[in-house]
Design an enzyme around this catalytic site. Structure first.
Site, PDB file in Angstrom:
ATOM      1  N   ILE A 122     -83.875  68.216   3.207  1.00  0.00           N
ATOM      2  CA  ILE A 122     -83.466  67.274   4.251  1.00  0.00           C
ATOM      3  C   ILE A 122     -83.743  68.022   5.561  1.00  0.00           C
ATOM      4  O   ILE A 122     -83.005  68.937   5.920  1.00  0.00           O
ATOM      5  CB  ILE A 122     -81.985  66.867   4.135  1.00  0.00           C
ATOM      6  CG1 ILE A 122     -81.716  66.179   2.797  1.00  0.00           C
ATOM      7  CG2 ILE A 122     -81.594  65.953   5.307  1.00  0.00           C
ATOM      8  CD1 ILE A 122     -80.255  65.810   2.555  1.00  0.00           C
ATOM      9  N   PRO A 123     -84.835  67.683   6.249  1.00  0.00           N
ATOM     10  CA  PRO A 123     -85.386  68.549   7.294  1.00  0.00           C
ATOM     11  C   PRO A 123     -84.714  68.469   8.669  1.00  0.00           C
ATOM     12  O   PRO A 123     -85.347  68.092   9.661  1.00  0.00           O
ATOM     13  CB  PRO A 123     -86.844  68.100   7.356  1.00  0.00           C
ATOM     14  CG  PRO A 123     -86.777  66.643   7.035  1.00  0.00           C
ATOM     15  CD  PRO A 123     -85.684  66.515   5.996  1.00  0.00           C
ATOM     16  N   CYS A 124     -83.470  68.873   8.762  1.00  0.00           N
ATOM     17  CA  CYS A 124     -82.792  68.853  10.063  1.00  0.00           C
ATOM     18  C   CYS A 124     -83.409  69.861  11.029  1.00  0.00           C
ATOM     19  O   CYS A 124     -83.232  69.744  12.245  1.00  0.00           O
ATOM     20  CB  CYS A 124     -81.295  69.086   9.902  1.00  0.00           C
ATOM     21  SG  CYS A 124     -80.853  70.669   9.174  1.00  0.00           S
ATOM     22  N   HIS A 125     -84.178  70.828  10.508  1.00  0.00           N
ATOM     23  CA  HIS A 125     -84.839  71.799  11.390  1.00  0.00           C
ATOM     24  C   HIS A 125     -85.897  71.132  12.268  1.00  0.00           C
ATOM     25  O   HIS A 125     -86.313  71.699  13.265  1.00  0.00           O
ATOM     26  CB  HIS A 125     -85.460  72.944  10.570  1.00  0.00           C
ATOM     27  CG  HIS A 125     -86.508  72.505   9.602  1.00  0.00           C
ATOM     28  ND1 HIS A 125     -86.187  72.016   8.341  1.00  0.00           N
ATOM     29  CD2 HIS A 125     -87.868  72.457   9.691  1.00  0.00           C
ATOM     30  CE1 HIS A 125     -87.304  71.717   7.699  1.00  0.00           C
ATOM     31  NE2 HIS A 125     -88.335  71.958   8.500  1.00  0.00           N
TER      32      HIS A 125
END
Length: 160
Positions: A122-125
């Site tokens: 889950i690419p919150c970066h």
């Protein structure tokens, strides 16, 4: 619900802890301590380890593992929206908030991003400040920068 299994997996930017069961991966977190990789990875976590290995080797841009993050309905809505950010792209907290339909919820959206339990997948970066700055990242801003550089198309161009 079946019992959770866990393993540890060394990455270029720290040891990841992976937790999950038949319902899916519920947690991937990066630790600030170095631990050895788990020698015998539980079967339900094998595909996750394989896909993360491919990601760090530059061979994978999208994940196809089953995920099962634990959180509130609002958090899950925010995390679902994060899954729409393509590899190598960035968005801002404001754009993410507007896609969710309530620009006044920017702090709640940023807070939900910070509570994302499934690191990288889950690419919150990929969410940055409106001015492009690297703001807030539970794993540390140096890791956020590393991940964004790893996904940057300019980092993978050839001179020939």
């Amino acid at each position: 619900m079946s019992d959770n299994e866990q393993c540890f997996f060394k990455t270029p930017i720290g040891t990841a802890r992976i937790v999950g069961n038949q319902e899916g991966i519920s947690e991937i977190s990066v630790l600030n301590e170095e631990l050895d990789s788990t020698q015998l990875v539980p079967e339900v976590l094998l595909e996750c380890v394989k896909q993360l290995t491919e990601y760090f080797e530059g061979e994978r841009k999208d994940f196809s593992i089953k995920i099962n993050p634990k959180g509130t309905d609002f958090q899950k809505t925010v995390w679902d929206e994060l899954l729409n950010i393509p590899f190598g792209k960035r968005t801002t907290y404001m754009k993410q908030t507007l896609k969710l339909g309530n620009e006044k919820a920017i702090r709640a959206v940023a807070s939900a991003n910070g509570k994302n339990p499934i690191w990288i997948v889950i690419p919150c970066h990929r969410v940055v400040g409106s001015d492009g700055s690297l703001t807030g990242y539970a794993g540390g801003l140096w890791r956020k920068n590393w991940l964004l550089e790893h996904e940057s198309p300019s980092g993978q161009t050839s001179l020939f």
